[in-house]
Write an enzyme that holds these catalytic residues in place. Structure first.
Site, short mmCIF file in Angstrom:
data_model
loop_
_atom_site.label_atom_id
_atom_site.label_comp_id
_atom_site.label_asym_id
_atom_site.label_seq_id
_atom_site.Cartn_x
_atom_site.Cartn_y
_atom_site.Cartn_z
N ARG A 95 0.82 -1.24 0.00
CA ARG A 95 0.00 0.00 0.00
C ARG A 95 0.84 1.27 0.00
NH1 ARG A 95 -2.15 -4.00 -0.90
NH2 ARG A 95 -4.12 -4.78 -0.07
N GLY B 47 2.06 2.07 -3.26
CA GLY B 47 2.10 2.35 -4.70
C GLY B 47 3.09 1.50 -5.48
N GLU C 191 -7.13 -11.77 -6.46
CA GLU C 191 -8.33 -11.12 -5.93
C GLU C 191 -8.89 -10.25 -7.05
OE1 GLU C 191 -8.05 -9.66 -1.68
OE2 GLU C 191 -5.96 -9.96 -2.19
N TYR D 117 -7.19 -5.51 -10.42
CA TYR D 117 -6.60 -5.12 -11.71
C TYR D 117 -7.41 -4.18 -12.60
CZ TYR D 117 -2.85 -8.34 -10.61
OH TYR D 117 -1.78 -8.93 -10.00
N PHE E 82 -1.94 -19.41 -14.96
CA PHE E 82 -0.50 -19.26 -15.23
C PHE E 82 0.15 -18.20 -14.34
CE2 PHE E 82 -2.98 -17.08 -18.61
CZ PHE E 82 -2.62 -15.76 -18.39
C1 LIG Z 1 -1.86 -7.23 -4.25
C2 LIG Z 1 -0.53 -6.55 -3.99
C3 LIG Z 1 0.44 -6.90 -5.12
C4 LIG Z 1 -0.74 -5.04 -3.94
O1 LIG Z 1 0.50 -4.37 -3.91
P1 LIG Z 1 0.62 -2.87 -3.30
O2 LIG Z 1 2.00 -2.37 -3.61
O3 LIG Z 1 0.18 -2.87 -1.89
O4 LIG Z 1 -0.43 -2.08 -4.20
P2 LIG Z 1 -0.51 -0.49 -4.41
O5 LIG Z 1 -0.01 0.21 -3.17
O6 LIG Z 1 0.14 -0.09 -5.69
O7 LIG Z 1 -2.09 -0.34 -4.53
C5 LIG Z 1 -2.72 0.30 -5.59
C6 LIG Z 1 -4.18 0.40 -5.27
O8 LIG Z 1 -4.77 -0.89 -5.28
C7 LIG Z 1 -5.41 -1.15 -4.04
N1 LIG Z 1 -5.19 -2.55 -3.74
C8 LIG Z 1 -4.08 -3.25 -3.95
N2 LIG Z 1 -4.24 -4.51 -3.56
C9 LIG Z 1 -5.50 -4.62 -3.10
C10 LIG Z 1 -6.23 -5.68 -2.55
N3 LIG Z 1 -5.70 -6.90 -2.40
N4 LIG Z 1 -7.51 -5.43 -2.16
C11 LIG Z 1 -8.05 -4.21 -2.31
N5 LIG Z 1 -7.36 -3.15 -2.83
C12 LIG Z 1 -6.11 -3.36 -3.22
C13 LIG Z 1 -4.72 -0.23 -3.05
O9 LIG Z 1 -5.54 0.05 -1.94
C14 LIG Z 1 -4.47 1.00 -3.88
O10 LIG Z 1 -5.67 1.74 -4.00
P3 LIG Z 1 -5.66 3.34 -4.17
O11 LIG Z 1 -4.91 3.60 -5.45
O12 LIG Z 1 -7.10 3.66 -4.24
O13 LIG Z 1 -4.94 3.85 -2.97
C15 LIG Z 1 0.10 -7.00 -2.63
O14 LIG Z 1 -0.81 -6.68 -1.61
C16 LIG Z 1 0.43 -8.48 -2.60
O15 LIG Z 1 1.53 -8.85 -2.94
N6 LIG Z 1 -0.53 -9.34 -2.17
C17 LIG Z 1 -0.34 -10.78 -2.07
C18 LIG Z 1 0.00 -11.44 -3.41
C19 LIG Z 1 -1.04 -11.15 -4.48
O16 LIG Z 1 -2.23 -11.24 -4.26
N7 LIG Z 1 -0.56 -10.82 -5.68
C20 LIG Z 1 -1.38 -10.63 -6.85
C21 LIG Z 1 -1.31 -11.89 -7.66
S1 LIG Z 1 -2.45 -11.86 -9.02
#
Ligand SMILES: CC(C)(COP(=O)(O)OP(=O)(O)OC[C@H]1O[C@@H](n2cnc3c(N)ncnc32)[C@H](O)[C@@H]1OP(=O)(O)O)[C@@H](O)C(=O)NCCC(=O)NCCS
Length: 405
Positions: free
Chosen positions: A89, A91, A118, A122, A405
């Site tokens: 969170r 960016g 989730e 995206y 994938f």
């Molecule tokens: C999902 C993940 C990659 C997000 O990374 P992050 O660096 O925290 O994301 P960002 O800070 O760039 O977030 C961008 C926006 O998306 C939102 N967001 C990101 N992940 C989210 C989630 N899981 N649920 C809800 N909102 C989410 C953030 O709140 C933020 O919103 P805003 O722009 O309104 O403030 C990270 O939480 C993670 O690694 N999770 C576990 C692995 C995973 O699920 N990976 C994706 C595989 S498909």
């Protein structure tokens, strides 16, 4: 402040970058596994996010060809996206998505596609829901098929190490006509589809490969695991079908007849089924298929002009889209689709929509009309959505991807 993001340069950086998502898988990433992974995902397609010297996030791309209605297109298969819990969170994902999509565009890959951990993540990056997947669980007492067995059908089990030569041609034939499927390289078969590391079995037995033949010709196959179990002396196990593909309705029916008829099973399960699978019509008890539908592929049109022009269309006609693309503004604007080619235009638009919404009808999974009804597309000229639907009509099966994938 967002982290610096750049492609990885060596195995050490690559391993650290995919390590971010492996943290959430519970670890288990050693040099050997990283090295194997890098055979399918080149170092330069793996972006790493840095916090100072430390790698705290990663986002990768499998470069492959994906089938679309009427052809195939170069596609960035987005994978292993993760940010360590210490840096969430802030960016970092946003910075990685920007670097990755700009790289995809510069490489001339018109679309990107992914499976989302989730579904909320995206859309903000311009991805739209493009296909669905169905999960089924058929109880053993309801495995009857409406049509009699075809006497030409026979089946045999083959060793995993000999399977590629038999199953790959079937896969390639189904892939060529199914939007959403992607071409598997030899390495993909070796390292993924026909690999069976014990730590991926989740309590089940080893991978079995069953080949279905008609008049001795291989026309279908199933890869499955047995989860054996007895409760109170009675069979309570199941088989999990990982992948079952066949050429046409007879081969599909006879393949499933073998799977459904196995002894010692309380249930047969499959997680990633096409939602228009013929089995629904072939089963005597279709209700017992218990299909639960969820999101499948999320697709991003990275270059709208190239992506629309690569697709085949069901009817002649012209439609003008006014497309918003907040994340890749150069991609936005008014696009005219005419004679199968999409070009920029100043003509008045028929439909106003976000780039993610354009991805939903792209593979043929959803219509413009249903997105108008959902309030997701604005119709600017009367009948614009129906005209777009006629043009985008396809005789292909519903888009489907057999593999996460
Ligand atoms: C999902 C993940 C990659 C997000 O990374 P992050 O660096 O925290 O994301 P960002 O800070 O760039 O977030 C961008 C926006 O998306 C939102 N967001 C990101 N992940 C989210 C989630 N899981 N649920 C809800 N909102 C989410 C953030 O709140 C933020 O919103 P805003 O722009 O309104 O403030 C990270 O939480 C993670 O690694 N999770 C576990 C692995 C995973 O699920 N990976 C994706 C595989 S498909």
């Amino acid at each position: 402040m967002a982290a610096d993001v750049r492609p990885t340069k060596d195995l050490g950086e690559f391993k650290a970058a995919i390590g971010a998502i492996f943290h959430y898988f519970g670890g288990g990433l050693d040099d050997e596994r990283s090295n194997r992974f890098s055979k399918l995902l080149p170092f330069e397609r793996m972006h790493a996010a840095f916090d100072g010297e430390r790698i705290v996030g990663g986002a990768g791309v499998f470069p492959f060809q994906m089938t679309i209605p009427g052809g195939a297109v170069a596609c960035a298969g987005v994978t292993v996206v993760g940010v360590l819990p210490t840096n969430r969170r802030r960016g970092i994902l946003t910075a990685m998505m920007r670097a990755q999509l700009e790289d995809v565009r510069d490489r001339g890959e018109p679309i990107a596609a992914l499976w989302a951990s989730e579904e909320v993540i995206y859309r903000r990056f311009g991805y739209g829901l493009a296909s669905l997947a169905g999960e089924i669980a058929i109880p053993s007492g309801y495995n009857k098929l409406r049509q009699a067995a075809d006497e030409r059908a026979s089946s045999r089990l083959i060793p995993l190490e000999d399977a590629k030569a038999v199953v790959q041609p079937v896969y390639d034939r189904v892939c060529a006509t199914t939007p959403g499927m992607f071409h598997r390289s030899d390495l993909w078969w070796e390292f993924r589809s026909l690999a069976d590391p014990p730590d991926r079995r989740q309590g089940g037995g080893e991978k079995n490969v069953l080949v279905l033949e008609l008049d001795g010709e291989p026309v279908g196959y199933a890869i499955y695991r047995v989860f054996s179990k007895f409760e109170g002396g009675s069979a309570a196990g199941h088989i999990a079908v990982i992948e079952a593909l066949a050429d046409g309705p007879t081969a599909t029916r006879e393949l499933w007849r073998v799977l459904l008829d196995m002894d010692w099973l309380a249930e047969i399960r499959a997680d990633l089924m096409p939602i228009d699978h013929p089995l629904l019509h072939q089963l005597t008890y279709p209700r017992r298929m218990q299909m639960r539908v969820g999101d499948g592929l999320w697709v991003r049109l990275v270059d709208i002009g190239a992506a629309l022009s690569a697709r085949g269309y069901g009817a002649e006609g012209t439609v003008v889209f006014e497309v918003e693309d907040a994340f890749l503004p150069d991609n936005a604007g008014r696009w005219k689709l005419s004679e199968g080619a999409a070009k920029r235009t100043d003509e008045p638009a028929d439909l106003a929509l976000d780039v993610g919404e354009l991805a939903s009808p792209y593979l043929g999974g959803f219509s413009f009309t249903e997105l108008v009804h959902a309030g997701m597309i604005r119709e600017l000229t009367e009948g614009g959505a129906a005209r777009a639907d006629a043009i985008f009509a396809t005789s292909s099966p519903k888009p489907w991807c057999p593999e996460i994938f």
